[in-house]
Write an enzyme that holds these catalytic residues in place. Structure first.
Site, mmCIF file in Angstrom:
data_model
loop_
_atom_site.group_PDB
_atom_site.id
_atom_site.type_symbol
_atom_site.label_atom_id
_atom_site.label_comp_id
_atom_site.label_asym_id
_atom_site.label_seq_id
_atom_site.Cartn_x
_atom_site.Cartn_y
_atom_site.Cartn_z
ATOM 1 N N THR A 73 0.829 -1.209 0.000
ATOM 2 C CA THR A 73 0.000 0.000 0.000
ATOM 3 C C THR A 73 0.861 1.256 0.000
ATOM 4 O O THR A 73 2.030 1.232 0.371
ATOM 5 C CB THR A 73 -0.950 0.031 1.215
ATOM 6 O OG1 THR A 73 -0.184 0.072 2.412
ATOM 7 C CG2 THR A 73 -1.861 -1.186 1.214
ATOM 8 N N ASP A 74 0.253 2.343 -0.415
ATOM 9 C CA ASP A 74 0.945 3.631 -0.423
ATOM 10 C C ASP A 74 0.514 4.458 0.789
ATOM 11 O O ASP A 74 -0.205 3.971 1.661
ATOM 12 C CB ASP A 74 0.696 4.376 -1.738
ATOM 13 C CG ASP A 74 -0.777 4.673 -2.006
ATOM 14 O OD1 ASP A 74 -1.590 4.637 -1.054
ATOM 15 O OD2 ASP A 74 -1.111 4.951 -3.169
ATOM 16 N N GLN A 75 0.912 5.699 0.843
ATOM 17 C CA GLN A 75 0.604 6.569 1.971
ATOM 18 C C GLN A 75 -0.899 6.760 2.166
ATOM 19 O O GLN A 75 -1.361 7.016 3.266
ATOM 20 C CB GLN A 75 1.281 7.933 1.758
ATOM 21 C CG GLN A 75 1.170 8.854 2.945
ATOM 22 C CD GLN A 75 1.961 10.137 2.736
ATOM 23 O OE1 GLN A 75 2.592 10.325 1.710
ATOM 24 N NE2 GLN A 75 1.924 11.016 3.722
#
Length: 138
Positions: free
Chosen positions: A15-17
């Site tokens: 996942t990203d931020q």
């Protein structure tokens, strides 16, 4: 047409931020699903390579229609869209299991080559492999 299904659970590292599965993971998920597809057809990809044939990627398309988040359970549906003596195109659809929503579609095109990455006519050199994948689209 034969369709293989591969389950994926989105890991935290994917996942990203924003908490959404990063776009760079989808080609990896396509590869996992394609490997399952070929194995489920009756010949693991490792056996194809042992016979001296490779399937390098020559084109990738990915269309994002929704988002996957951490711990989402996904299913990647894989099929053969097209096969020729020198190429094979796989088609993918990724669904969220919780609501069966389509979040991504994609295609990968691969060339049949020898170990030196020289193109080969797979029907001529390995008709059994050609027929194995060709029957998946009939």
């Amino acid at each position: 047409m034969y369709v293989s299904e591969t389950e994926i659970v989105v890991r935290y590292a994917e996942t990203d931020q924003m908490g959404i599965a990063h776009h760079s993971n989808y080609p990896i998920w396509f590869e996992a699903a394609r490997t399952d597809f070929i194995k489920n057809m009756g010949m693991p990809y490792s056996k194809i390579e042992e016979r001296g044939f490779m399937l390098p990627l020559i084109q990738l398309e990915c269309r994002y229609k929704g988002a996957a988040r951490y711990e989402d359970k996904l299913v990647v549906k894989t099929s053969v869209k097209q096969i020729s003596y020198t190429r094979v195109t796989f088609y993918y659809e990724i669904f969220k299991c919780c609501d069966n929503s389509l979040i991504t579609t994609g295609e990968t095109v691969h060339a049949w080559t020898d170990r030196n990455l020289k193109p080969v006519n797979i029907k001529k050199h390995a008709p059994d492999i050609f027929e194995l994948l060709n029957k998946a689209i009939l």
